[in-house]
Design a protein around this motif. Structure first.
Motif, PDB file in Angstrom:
ATOM      1  N   TYR A 438       0.932  -1.323   0.096  1.00  0.00           N
ATOM      2  CA  TYR A 438       0.081  -0.084   0.066  1.00  0.00           C
ATOM      3  C   TYR A 438       0.942   1.198  -0.059  1.00  0.00           C
ATOM      4  N   MET A 480      -2.839 -11.980  -7.311  1.00  0.00           N
ATOM      5  CA  MET A 480      -4.289 -11.890  -7.453  1.00  0.00           C
ATOM      6  C   MET A 480      -4.701 -11.712  -9.123  1.00  0.00           C
ATOM      7  N   GLY A 620      -5.598  -5.596   5.017  1.00  0.00           N
ATOM      8  CA  GLY A 620      -4.978  -4.801   4.272  1.00  0.00           C
ATOM      9  C   GLY A 620      -4.791  -3.471   4.892  1.00  0.00           C
ATOM     10  N   TYR A 747      -6.866   4.504   0.512  1.00  0.00           N
ATOM     11  CA  TYR A 747      -6.261   3.826  -0.556  1.00  0.00           C
ATOM     12  C   TYR A 747      -5.084   4.486  -1.378  1.00  0.00           C
TER      13      TYR A 747
END
Ligand SMILES: *Cc1c(COP(=O)(O)O)cnc(C)c1O
Length: 764
Positions: A438, A480, A620, A747
Motif C-alpha cells: 500500500y 491476484m 490490508g 487507499y
C-alpha cells in the motif's frame, strides 16, 4: 538526605508518630518519577492541573509507603505512614528550610529577571575545582523547585548555589528561609512591568528580600571590569562580571579568575543545542575537553535527556586519560546507550548495556556514522580541538533536503497485534502487500511480517511477488492478477495464482504440464456480488469437472471479496454476499475429498463481520493504520509524508505565484518552496489554497498550481527557514484529510505516493 519517618514529621512540623523505622532518602512530588519506592516520601501536591492524592493508591501498589497529604483519602496498604498537614507544598517548604538549617556552609542565592540559570551554571563551572557543590537542577527556582533543590544538600557538600524566581509579591518571603543564602547575587532586572507587581521598585524590593542576612550582595557593576572577557555581547559580559565578583568575594586571585573565565565560552556553546537529523538533539562541544568541562556537559545532558536515548561522541582527553576513574564515573552516571570514541585511548568500565565503538581518527568515524540510528537521541559531542569533532556535529545536523515517507515498523507490529487479537487463534492471516505494501515500501514490510509469523502474503501481480522472492521472502504468496505471460515465472518463484476463470485455469494447467508439475496450489475466486473477477455459481459444475480431471493443480483455498464491508448501510447486501459465499464455497469443497481453506473478510470485514472469519482473513488497509473500525480503536497510521523548505521568497501585493498565475498575493506575503509535486503524489487539484500542509504545527495553504516536482506554500504568518520540516500527512493532517481534499479514499492517497519518494523505515 536520610531521615526516619518520625524525623520527617518533625521537620514538616506536625505531631505524628510512626511505628515505621524506614529511612527516607528521596522526596517525590511526581508519581511518574518515583524510583526508590520504599525509601521515598511522596508529597501529594494540589495544583490546578493535578491532585497528587489521586496517585497515592497506585504508588502504594508500587511499594511507596510514606506520604504527606492534606485531603481525606481512602487507600489500602500495609505499614503505611501517612502524615497529615494542612498544605502539602508548605510542608515541603518547611522540610527544606529545616533541612537547610543543618548545614553550616556558604550558600549563594541568585535572583533577578534574566540570567539566573546561566550565572548558576557558570559559577558551578568556575568553582567546582575547589568546592563540592550542590546546585539547583535545571532552572528549579519556583516555590516547588527551590525546596526540591535545597533538599539535595548532602553532608559532603561544601557550597550551595540556588536560584530563586518570583512572579508576584510575597513569594520571596517563602523562599528566603529555604535558601538562607549568605551571599546574594542579583542578575539583570527586567525594566518591563510585570503583572504580579505594582512597580519596578516593588519588584526589586521583593527580589532583594532574598538577601536578608547576606554578608555580601553582588550586583552588575556600572563599569566594565578590568578583565579580558571571552565574550563580546553585553549580556554575557554582565553575567560573567557577576561571576568574577563572586570569585573575588570568595578570595580568588585575579590571575586564577582570568584563567578560569577563559573556559566559559565553551559553556555558552554547550548551551546552544541544535536539532539534528531524525529528531535528534546535538549538543556540540567539540572544541575543548577537560575533566571538569566533561563533567559539566554530562550533568547538563542528564538534566535534559532524562527519558531519551543518549549518545556520547568523545575524543581522547589530552591532560588526563579515558581510563581516569573520575571520567569513567561521569560517563557511567549518564547511562549512555552508545559511546563513540575517537583516538588511541580506550574506554573501559562503562555499563555493559552501553554500545561502545572505537575509531582511531575522526575520518574513520565519519565513514561509519551512517550505520548508527540517531533517532530521538541526545548526542553530546565532546572532543579535543585537534580532532575537529565539529565535523561530526555538522553531519548529524544536516537534515534531509527531500521529500520522504517515514514508516514506523513498530507501529505496524502494534497494529498487527491488534488485528491478531480480533481473530480467533485458529484463523490464519493473509496480509495484502500489493502495490508495494500500500505504498509503504518494497520488501521491508513483508520481511517484518515474515518475522511476525503471518501465514500468507497477497500481491497483485507476478512482478511484485518475484521482487519479494528476490528479496528473500519465503512466505506462501497469492497473486491476484497473474497474466498468462507470467505463468512460468509463477511456477519458478513458487507464487500461487488466483484462478477466476476456466480460460485462465486452462492456460495455467498447460504451463504445468510443460513443466511436468503435479498438485500445484491454486486459489479459486468466487463471484458473490462484487461483479469483478470470479466464477459465477453456474460455472461451478464445469469448474469442478475440469479440476477433477487435472492432477496438475489442487485447490488450496476458495475465496470471495466483499464490496461494501465498510458500509453498514449495505449490511443486507453484504450478508447476502456472505450467504452466497457459504453456499458456493461449500459446493466446491464438498466435491473434493481434501481440505480446502475458505476466506472472505478484508479489514472492514474483520471489523464488522467477525463471525465470518472461516479459515483465514485478508488484512490490508487496517494494518497500515487506516482505521475502518470503531472510533476508539488503537489502530494508528504507520507512515508520515514529510518534506522540507528549500527556498523562501517575499512577494508584494499583486504578485502571482507559479504556472498560470492562478494565485495572486492579496497583500505582502512570504511563500516557501517544497520539493513535492503531482508526480510525487500531491494531486494538482490541491493547489490554489485547496489544501494546507503543516509547518511547526501550523497550517500553511498550498498556493499556486502544484507543479510536477514542487509546490509553494504560504508562510506569511510564520517565521520559517530553509530546511524546516513540512508535514503533508502525519501528526496533524491525517491520510483521511488528504483523501477528502483529493476527493478520494485513503487507499489511493497511500498508493499514489510515487516510487521516487524515499521511504525511510524506523522503529520507535
Ligand atoms: C486488497 C484486498 C484486500 C484487503 O482489503 P483492505 O480493505 O485493504 O483490507 C482483501 N482482499 C482482496 C481480494 C484484495 O484485493
Amino acid at each position: 538526605m536520610n531521615y526516619s519517618v518520625n524525623e520527617i514529621a518533625k521537620l514538616v512540623e506536625v505531631d505524628y508518630t510512626s511505628p515505621s523505622v524506614q529511612i527516607i532518602s528521596h522526596v517525590s512530588v511526581d508519581s511518574r518519577s518515583v524510583q526508590n519506592t520504599s525509601n521515598s516520601v511522596f508529597f501529594a501536591l494540589v495544583t490546578n492541573k493535578r491532585n497528587g492524592h489521586e496517585f497515592i493508591q497506585d504508588l502504594i501498589d508500587r511499594g511507596v509507603n510514606t506520604f504527606v497529604i492534606s485531603e481525606d483519602i481512602k487507600v489500602v496498604g500495609d505499614n503505611l505512614s501517612i502524615i497529615r498537614v494542612s498544605n502539602t507544598l508548605e510542608a515541603l517548604q518547611r522540610l527544606a528550610a529545616n533541612h537547610r538549617k543543618k548545614f553550616n556552609i556558604p550558600v549563594i542565592g541568585i535572583t533577578g529577571s534574566y540570567g539566573k540559570t546561566i550565572v548558576k551554571e557558570w559559577l558551578y563551572q568556575l568553582l567546582s575545582p575547589d568546592y563540592t557543590i550542590c546546585r539547583s537542577p535545571k532552572s528549579f527556582n519556583s516555590q516547588l523547585g527551590v525546596p526540591l533543590s535545597v533538599l539535595l544538600l548532602e553532608p559532603n557538600h561544601t557550597l550551595g548555589i540556588f536560584e530563586a524566581g518570583v512572579s508576584e509579591s510575597g513569594e520571596m518571603k517563602k523562599l528566603q528561609p529555604i535558601i538562607q543564602p549568605n551571599i546574594g547575587v542579583l542578575t539583570k532586572m527586567g525594566e518591563a512591568h510585570e503583572s504580579g507587581f505594582d512597580s519596578f521598585n516593588q519588584k526589586l524590593e521583593e527580589k532583594k528580600s532574598l538577601f536578608i542576612g547576606c554578608e555580601t550582595i553582588i550586583e552588575i557593576p556600572e563599569n566594565k571590569l578590568d578583565y579580558s572577557f571571552p565574550f563580546s555581547d553585553t549580556t554575557s559580559i554582565e553575567n560573567c562580571s557577576l561571576c568574577i565578583m563572586m570569585m573575588e568575594a570568595l578570595g580568588y586571585d585575579k590571575a586564577i579568575i582570568q584563567e578560569r573565565i577563559k573556559s566559559l565560552s565553551s559553556l555558552a556553546l554547550r548551551l546552544e543545542m541544535k536539532n539534528g537529523k531524525e529528531n535528534s538533539v546535538i549538543i556540540n562541544d567539540g572544541y575543548n575537553i577537560s575533566y571538569s568541562s566533561l563533567a559539566l556537559s554530562i550533568s547538563y545532558l542528564n538534566q535534559l535527556a532524562t527519558s531519551f536515548p543518549k549518545t556520547l561522541i568523545i575524543s581522547q582527553i589530552p591532560e588526563t586519560s579515558l581510563d581516569d576513574e573520575r571520567v569513567i564515573q561521569h560517563i557511567r552516571s549518564s547511562d549512555f546507550d552508545r559511546v563513540l570514541v575517537v583516538g588511541d585511548q580506550v574506554l573501559k568500565g562503562i555499563s555493559t548495556d552501553t554500545d561502545i565503538h572505537h575509531y582511531s581518527t575522526t575520518e574513520e568515524l565519519l565513514n561509519e556514522l551512517s550505520q548508527f540510528d540517531f533517532r530521538n537521541h541526545y548526542v553530546l559531542i565532546k572532543g579535543a580541538r585537534k580532532f575537529r569533532l565539529e565535523r561530526v556535529a555538522h553531519v548529524l545536523e544536516q537534515k534531509n533536503h527531500r521529500t520522504q515517507l517515514e514508516v514506523n515498523l513498530n507501529q505496524l507490529s502494534r497494529n498487527l497485534k491488534i488485528y491478531k487479537e480480533k481473530i480467533k487463534p485458529t484463523t490464519k492471516l493473509m496480509v495484502m502487500v500489493k502495490a508495494f505494501s500500500y505504498g509503504s515500501g518494497s520488501a521491508e514490510i513483508p520481511r517484518l511480517l515474515e518475522i511476525e509469523g503471518v501465514d500468507y502474503l497477497g500481491v497483485a501481480y507476478a512482478d511484485e511477488g518475484i521482487a519479494l522472492r528476490d528479496a528473500g521472502i519465503t512466505l506462501p504468496m497469492m497473486v491476484m492478477n497473474p497474466e498468462p505471460g507470467t505463468f512460468s515465472d509463477l511456477i519458478k518463484y513458487k507464487l500461487e495464482p488466483e484462478i477466476y476463470s476456466l480460460h485462465e485455469l486452462d492456460e495455467f494447467v498447460k504451463e504445468l504440464i510443460v513443466a511436468d508439475i503435479k498438485e500445484y496450489p491454486i486459489h479459486i475466486k468466487l463471484e458473490t456480488g462484487m461483479n469483478r473477477l470470479g466464477f459465477l455459481s453456474e460455472e461451478l459444475p464445469k469448474l469442478i469437472q475440469y479440476l477433477k480431471s487435472q492432477p496438475e493443480v489442487y485447490i488450496k483455498t476458495v475465496f470471495s471479496h466483499l464490496s461494501s464491508a465498510d458500509d453498514l448501510n449495505e449490511k443486507e447486501y453484504t450478508l447476502n454476499q456472505l450467504a452466497k459465499f457459504q453456499e458456493y464455497s461449500s459446493i466446491l469443497t464438498s466435491a473434493f475429498n481434501y481440505s480446502i481453506d475458505k476466506h472472505v473478510l478484508n479489514t472492514a470485514g474483520i471489523e464488522n463481520y467477525g463471525d465470518y472469519q472461516y479459515d483465514m482473513v485478508r488484512l490490508g488497509i487496517g494494518l497500515y493504520g487506516i482505521n475502518v473500525g470503531d472510533t476508539d480503536s488503537e489502530i494508528k497510521p504507520i507512515s508520515k509524508l514529510k518534506s522540507v523548505i528549500i527556498q523562501t521568497k517575499k512577494l508584494n501585493k499583486g504578485d502571482s505565484i507559479g504556472y498560470g498565475r492562478n494565485t495572486r498575493a492579496d497583500k505582502e506575503m512570504t511563500i516557501a518552496m517544497i520539493p513535492i509535486g503531482y508526480s510525487d503524489g500531491l494531486r494538482r487539484s490541491l493547489g490554489n489554497r485547496n489544501f494546507s500542509v503543516y509547518l511547526k504545527q501550523q497550517k500553511c495553504n498550498i498556493v499556486g498550481n502544484v507543479c510536477m516536482d514542487i509546490c509553494m506554500i504560504d508562510i506569511s504568518s510564520l517565521d520559517a527557514n530553509v530546511g524546516d520540516e513540512i508535514e503533508i500527512f502525519g501528526d496533524n493532517n491525517s491520510v483521511e484529510d488528504v483523501a477528502e481534499a483529493m476527493g478520494t479514499i485513503p487507499y489511493e492517497v497511500l498508493t499514489s505516493i510515487s516510487q521516487r519518494v524515499k521511504r525511510v523505515f524506523f522503529k520507535d
